[in-house]
Motif scaffolding. Structure first.
Motif, short mmCIF file in Angstrom:
data_model
loop_
_atom_site.label_atom_id
_atom_site.label_comp_id
_atom_site.label_asym_id
_atom_site.label_seq_id
_atom_site.Cartn_x
_atom_site.Cartn_y
_atom_site.Cartn_z
N GLN A 52 0.81 -1.22 0.00
CA GLN A 52 0.00 0.00 0.00
C GLN A 52 0.85 1.27 0.00
OE1 GLN A 52 -0.69 -2.79 1.57
NE2 GLN A 52 -2.88 -3.13 1.81
N ASP A 53 2.03 1.23 0.66
CA ASP A 53 2.88 2.42 0.70
C ASP A 53 3.81 2.51 -0.51
OD1 ASP A 53 1.72 2.96 3.11
OD2 ASP A 53 3.33 2.07 4.29
N LYS A 54 3.97 1.38 -1.21
CA LYS A 54 4.92 1.35 -2.32
C LYS A 54 4.26 1.62 -3.68
CE LYS A 54 8.78 -0.63 -0.31
NZ LYS A 54 8.41 -0.55 1.07
N ILE A 55 2.98 1.23 -3.78
CA ILE A 55 2.26 1.41 -5.05
C ILE A 55 1.04 2.29 -4.80
CG2 ILE A 55 1.03 0.24 -6.93
CD1 ILE A 55 2.70 -2.24 -6.45
N LYS A 56 1.07 3.45 -5.41
CA LYS A 56 0.00 4.42 -5.18
C LYS A 56 -1.17 4.17 -6.13
CE LYS A 56 -0.67 9.33 -5.05
NZ LYS A 56 -0.62 10.49 -5.82
N LEU A 57 -2.38 4.18 -5.61
CA LEU A 57 -3.56 4.01 -6.47
C LEU A 57 -3.91 5.34 -7.15
CD1 LEU A 57 -6.04 1.99 -4.19
CD2 LEU A 57 -4.54 1.08 -5.97
N VAL A 58 -4.14 5.26 -8.46
CA VAL A 58 -4.63 6.44 -9.18
C VAL A 58 -5.91 6.03 -9.92
CG1 VAL A 58 -4.09 8.23 -10.89
CG2 VAL A 58 -2.25 7.22 -9.51
N PRO A 59 -7.08 6.32 -9.32
CA PRO A 59 -8.33 5.91 -9.95
C PRO A 59 -8.75 6.85 -11.08
CG PRO A 59 -8.73 6.88 -7.79
CD PRO A 59 -7.26 6.92 -7.99
N ILE A 60 -9.07 6.25 -12.21
CA ILE A 60 -9.47 7.00 -13.41
C ILE A 60 -10.99 6.85 -13.61
CG2 ILE A 60 -9.21 7.09 -15.94
CD1 ILE A 60 -6.65 7.95 -14.55
N ASP A 61 -11.65 7.98 -13.85
CA ASP A 61 -13.09 7.95 -14.14
C ASP A 61 -13.28 7.52 -15.60
OD1 ASP A 61 -15.72 8.49 -14.80
OD2 ASP A 61 -15.82 10.34 -13.63
N LEU A 62 -13.77 6.31 -15.80
CA LEU A 62 -13.87 5.77 -17.16
C LEU A 62 -15.02 6.39 -17.96
CD1 LEU A 62 -13.14 1.99 -16.45
CD2 LEU A 62 -11.54 3.76 -17.21
N GLN A 63 -16.01 6.96 -17.26
CA GLN A 63 -17.14 7.60 -17.95
C GLN A 63 -16.72 8.98 -18.45
OE1 GLN A 63 -17.98 4.55 -16.51
NE2 GLN A 63 -19.17 4.83 -18.35
N ASN A 64 -15.74 9.56 -17.78
CA ASN A 64 -15.31 10.92 -18.13
C ASN A 64 -13.79 10.96 -18.04
OD1 ASN A 64 -15.17 13.68 -18.52
ND2 ASN A 64 -15.72 14.20 -16.42
N ARG A 65 -13.15 10.12 -18.85
CA ARG A 65 -11.71 9.91 -18.62
C ARG A 65 -10.87 11.07 -19.13
NH1 ARG A 65 -10.92 4.03 -21.07
NH2 ARG A 65 -13.16 3.93 -20.90
N PRO A 66 -9.80 11.37 -18.39
CA PRO A 66 -8.93 12.47 -18.79
C PRO A 66 -8.18 12.15 -20.08
CG PRO A 66 -8.09 11.35 -16.80
CD PRO A 66 -9.39 10.71 -17.14
N ALA A 67 -8.10 13.13 -20.97
CA ALA A 67 -7.41 12.92 -22.26
C ALA A 67 -5.94 12.56 -22.05
CB ALA A 67 -7.53 14.18 -23.11
N TRP A 68 -5.34 13.11 -20.99
CA TRP A 68 -3.91 12.87 -20.77
C TRP A 68 -3.61 11.40 -20.46
CZ3 TRP A 68 -3.82 10.89 -15.94
CH2 TRP A 68 -4.66 11.43 -14.95
N TYR A 69 -4.61 10.65 -20.02
CA TYR A 69 -4.33 9.24 -19.68
C TYR A 69 -3.91 8.48 -20.95
CZ TYR A 69 -4.75 4.49 -17.89
OH TYR A 69 -4.47 3.20 -17.54
N LYS A 70 -4.66 8.69 -22.02
CA LYS A 70 -4.32 8.03 -23.30
C LYS A 70 -3.07 8.66 -23.93
CE LYS A 70 -6.09 6.75 -27.78
NZ LYS A 70 -7.15 6.81 -28.76
N GLU A 71 -3.02 9.99 -23.89
CA GLU A 71 -1.95 10.70 -24.59
C GLU A 71 -0.58 10.50 -23.95
OE1 GLU A 71 -3.51 14.63 -24.55
OE2 GLU A 71 -5.15 14.09 -25.94
N LYS A 72 -0.56 10.56 -22.61
CA LYS A 72 0.74 10.59 -21.94
C LYS A 72 1.10 9.29 -21.22
CE LYS A 72 1.30 15.50 -20.89
NZ LYS A 72 0.04 16.18 -21.17
N ILE A 73 0.06 8.56 -20.77
CA ILE A 73 0.37 7.45 -19.86
C ILE A 73 0.21 6.09 -20.51
CG2 ILE A 73 -0.31 6.35 -17.67
CD1 ILE A 73 -0.88 9.26 -16.71
N TYR A 74 -1.00 5.79 -20.99
CA TYR A 74 -1.24 4.44 -21.51
C TYR A 74 -2.07 4.55 -22.79
CZ TYR A 74 -2.08 -0.62 -21.23
OH TYR A 74 -2.13 -1.98 -21.48
#
Length: 235
Positions: A52-74
């Motif tokens: 829990q302290d080593k891997i941080k959760l970053v929850p993504i809203d799939l209904q209103n997903r941020p454009a940067w998730y596709k562009e920059k991350i995955y």
């Protein structure tokens, strides 16, 4: 399993109005959605290994997903994905194994070669299991989904040194749990089909899974499952 039973405070969803995290700043991040069973697999793995302290959760809203998730991350724009060691990787079954192999905490695969071989077989089969059960929602649940739960019942009978698929808790349990959780709720609610009826091993497995802290903390609200599956599969 020595994982802390303290309920983790879950971070809020990031949506199209949210700023992106600073990529590759040395933080290991698991991008998930709290409702997604594929993401839940990796979330459980993280929890039961005490990361829990080593891997941080970053929850993504799939209904209103941020454009940067596709562009920059995955670029695949799906969850889960894991940002670690200056790269981002995806696919839930690969990630269960990756987190298990690359981080500290109890190993989630036994040393016994026979059990390892069976683990591989069951994990590979999980895709077929999902496909058949999902298809059954539009057809005959008893005929189509029934044999899949019989498969699990039989698989749980192979090793008798514990209630889990390989006797002890392993990657295999993690691969199946999020889906069995949802199927049990939905099939009972909508089709009055009880997946544990005549399947004592499966009933016992579900009971034992519900005692695993790292899993318990990831479980979904049953009503949300029913609503989501109704809109997705029965609309």
């Amino acid at each position: 399993m020595a994982t802390s039973s303290v309920q983790e405070v879950l971070p809020p969803f990031l949506d199209s109005t949210s700023e992106p995290p600073t990529l590759f700043d040395g933080t290991t991040r698991l991008y998930i959605n709290y409702q997604c069973p594929f993401a839940q697999r990796v979330w459980i793995t993280r929890n039961v290994k005490g990361l829990q302290d080593k891997i941080k959760l970053v929850p993504i809203d799939l209904q209103n997903r941020p454009a940067w998730y596709k562009e920059k991350i995955y670029p695949q724009n799906k969850v889960p994905s894991l940002e670690h060691d200056n790269k981002v990787i995806g696919e839930s079954l690969d990630l269960i194994n990756y987190v298990d192999s690359n981080f500290e905490g109890p190993s989630l695969l036994p040393d016994d070669p026979e059990k390892q071989k069976y683990a591989e077989e069951l994990i590979t089969y999980s895709d077929t299991f999902l496909k058949e059960v999902y298809t059954s929602f539009k057809g005959d649940v008893e005929k189509q989904a029934g044999p899949q739960f019989d498969y699990l019942e039989k698989a749980l009978d192979k090793f008798d040194d514990g209630p889990f698929f390989l006797g002890q808790f392993s990657q295999v349990d993690i691969a199946y749990a999020p889906f069995v959780e949802r199927f049990q709720i939905f099939l009972q609610e909508v089709f009055k089909y009880d997946i544990t009826s005549g399947r004592p091993k499966l009933a016992k497995w579900i009971e034992e899974m519900n005692k695993v802290d790292g899993y318990k903390q990831t479980k979904v609200d049953p009503q949300k499952v029913v609503d989501l599956y109704k809109s997705r599969f029965l609309a």
